[in-house]
Write a protein that holds these residues in place. Structure first.
Motif, PDB file in Angstrom:
ATOM      1  N   VAL A  12       0.858  -1.167   0.000  1.00  0.00           N
ATOM      2  CA  VAL A  12       0.000   0.000   0.000  1.00  0.00           C
ATOM      3  C   VAL A  12       0.903   1.228   0.000  1.00  0.00           C
ATOM      4  N   GLY A  13       0.715   2.110  -0.981  1.00  0.00           N
ATOM      5  CA  GLY A  13       1.542   3.304  -1.097  1.00  0.00           C
ATOM      6  C   GLY A  13       0.718   4.571  -1.004  1.00  0.00           C
ATOM      7  N   GLN A  14       1.377   5.642  -0.575  1.00  0.00           N
ATOM      8  CA  GLN A  14       0.723   6.946  -0.461  1.00  0.00           C
ATOM      9  C   GLN A  14       1.781   8.029  -0.630  1.00  0.00           C
ATOM     10  N   VAL A  15       1.568   8.927  -1.570  1.00  0.00           N
ATOM     11  CA  VAL A  15       2.475  10.059  -1.752  1.00  0.00           C
ATOM     12  C   VAL A  15       2.137  11.125  -0.723  1.00  0.00           C
ATOM     13  N   VAL A  16       3.175  11.736  -0.163  1.00  0.00           N
ATOM     14  CA  VAL A  16       3.023  12.826   0.801  1.00  0.00           C
ATOM     15  C   VAL A  16       3.813  14.011   0.251  1.00  0.00           C
ATOM     16  N   HIS A  17       3.168  15.143   0.165  1.00  0.00           N
ATOM     17  CA  HIS A  17       3.818  16.349  -0.341  1.00  0.00           C
ATOM     18  C   HIS A  17       4.580  17.013   0.807  1.00  0.00           C
ATOM     19  N   ALA A  18       5.644  16.334   1.217  1.00  0.00           N
ATOM     20  CA  ALA A  18       6.484  16.813   2.319  1.00  0.00           C
ATOM     21  C   ALA A  18       7.839  16.123   2.237  1.00  0.00           C
ATOM     22  N   PHE A  26       7.754  12.536  11.974  1.00  0.00           N
ATOM     23  CA  PHE A  26       6.392  12.474  12.516  1.00  0.00           C
ATOM     24  C   PHE A  26       5.931  11.023  12.688  1.00  0.00           C
ATOM     25  N   ALA A  27       6.127  10.220  11.652  1.00  0.00           N
ATOM     26  CA  ALA A  27       5.639   8.838  11.692  1.00  0.00           C
ATOM     27  C   ALA A  27       6.398   7.990  12.708  1.00  0.00           C
ATOM     28  N   SER A  28       7.649   8.297  12.962  1.00  0.00           N
ATOM     29  CA  SER A  28       8.437   7.493  13.900  1.00  0.00           C
ATOM     30  C   SER A  28       8.205   7.877  15.362  1.00  0.00           C
ATOM     31  N   ASP A  29       7.535   8.986  15.599  1.00  0.00           N
ATOM     32  CA  ASP A  29       7.224   9.403  16.964  1.00  0.00           C
ATOM     33  C   ASP A  29       6.000   8.610  17.435  1.00  0.00           C
ATOM     34  N   ILE A 133       0.325  15.409   7.947  1.00  0.00           N
ATOM     35  CA  ILE A 133       1.648  16.011   7.739  1.00  0.00           C
ATOM     36  C   ILE A 133       1.547  17.201   6.797  1.00  0.00           C
ATOM     37  N   GLU A 134       0.781  17.053   5.715  1.00  0.00           N
ATOM     38  CA  GLU A 134       0.636  18.159   4.768  1.00  0.00           C
ATOM     39  C   GLU A 134      -0.054  19.363   5.413  1.00  0.00           C
ATOM     40  N   LEU A 136       0.439  20.402   8.337  1.00  0.00           N
ATOM     41  CA  LEU A 136       1.354  21.073   9.257  1.00  0.00           C
ATOM     42  C   LEU A 136       1.949  22.337   8.641  1.00  0.00           C
ATOM     43  N   GLY A 137       1.830  22.475   7.315  1.00  0.00           N
ATOM     44  CA  GLY A 137       2.230  23.724   6.691  1.00  0.00           C
ATOM     45  C   GLY A 137       3.514  23.653   5.893  1.00  0.00           C
ATOM     46  N   SER A 138       3.962  24.809   5.508  1.00  0.00           N
ATOM     47  CA  SER A 138       5.079  24.917   4.576  1.00  0.00           C
ATOM     48  C   SER A 138       6.400  24.436   5.163  1.00  0.00           C
ATOM     49  N   ALA A 139       6.521  24.352   6.471  1.00  0.00           N
ATOM     50  CA  ALA A 139       7.783  23.869   7.052  1.00  0.00           C
ATOM     51  C   ALA A 139       8.083  22.461   6.598  1.00  0.00           C
ATOM     52  N   ALA A 140       7.028  21.666   6.317  1.00  0.00           N
ATOM     53  CA  ALA A 140       7.225  20.291   5.889  1.00  0.00           C
ATOM     54  C   ALA A 140       7.076  20.147   4.371  1.00  0.00           C
ATOM     55  N   ASP A 141       6.842  21.243   3.656  1.00  0.00           N
ATOM     56  CA  ASP A 141       6.568  21.185   2.223  1.00  0.00           C
ATOM     57  C   ASP A 141       7.861  21.339   1.444  1.00  0.00           C
ATOM     58  N   PRO A 142       8.261  20.321   0.650  1.00  0.00           N
ATOM     59  CA  PRO A 142       9.528  20.401  -0.068  1.00  0.00           C
ATOM     60  C   PRO A 142       9.500  21.451  -1.180  1.00  0.00           C
ATOM     61  N   LEU A 143       8.333  21.870  -1.599  1.00  0.00           N
ATOM     62  CA  LEU A 143       8.246  22.824  -2.693  1.00  0.00           C
ATOM     63  C   LEU A 143       8.391  24.264  -2.216  1.00  0.00           C
TER      64      LEU A 143
END
Length: 145
Positions: A12-18, A26-29, A133-134, A136-143
């Motif tokens: 099962v896959g999911q793209v995250v824009h971060a 986040f996921a490991s916490d 995660i998305e 959470l705002g631009s701090a996590a956004d690679p773009l």
């Protein structure tokens, strides 16, 4: 380890824009598990030695994650109430749009119908994780940096 029948798996896959590191952090916490992992943790997480104990839809289960690492590996073993240990491969991978979550679901101690529901639950959980995660705002956004 021999089995009487082949154990089916679904990826099962999911793209995250971060950024992958933000997603992994986040996921490991483990305190965040109840926020997104409804198939695993329905309430708070208790630490007992090197295991986590969580209340899940399956009952109380013990969870053991691999050590934090720079590779995005979030594999974890879940000890079911029956005593069976299920190894769950889970990765955060770099992706052209940020990150990709990849989770392998295995049909262990599940009917075909239960397995289909488990795969769908994982799909929804990964989608929930991505949305959170998305959000959470631009701090996590690679773009946008």
């Amino acid at each position: 380890m021999p089995h009487e029948r082949e154990v089916p798996s679904r990826h099962v896959g999911q793209v995250v824009h971060a950024d992958p590191s933000a997603v992994y952090d986040f996921a490991s916490d483990v305190a965040n598990l109840p926020v997104w992992a409804s198939g695993l943790a329905t309430s708070g997480v208790r630490v007992e030695g090197d295991h986590l104990v969580v209340d899940s839809p399956m009952g109380s289960v013990r969870v053991r994650f691999v050590a934090r690492n720079a590779l995005g590996v979030l594999d974890h073993d879940v000890t079911l109430p029956s005593g069976t240990v299920v190894h769950n491969p889970f990765r955060v991978l770099p992706h052209p749009d940020g990150s990709e979550l990849l989770f392998t679901v295995r049909q262990i101690e599940l009917t075909d119908e239960e397995f289909a529901r488990d795969v769908e639950t994982v799909r929804q959980d990964l989608e929930r994780l991505a949305r959170h995660i998305e959000s959470l705002g631009s701090a996590a956004d690679p773009l946008t940096g």
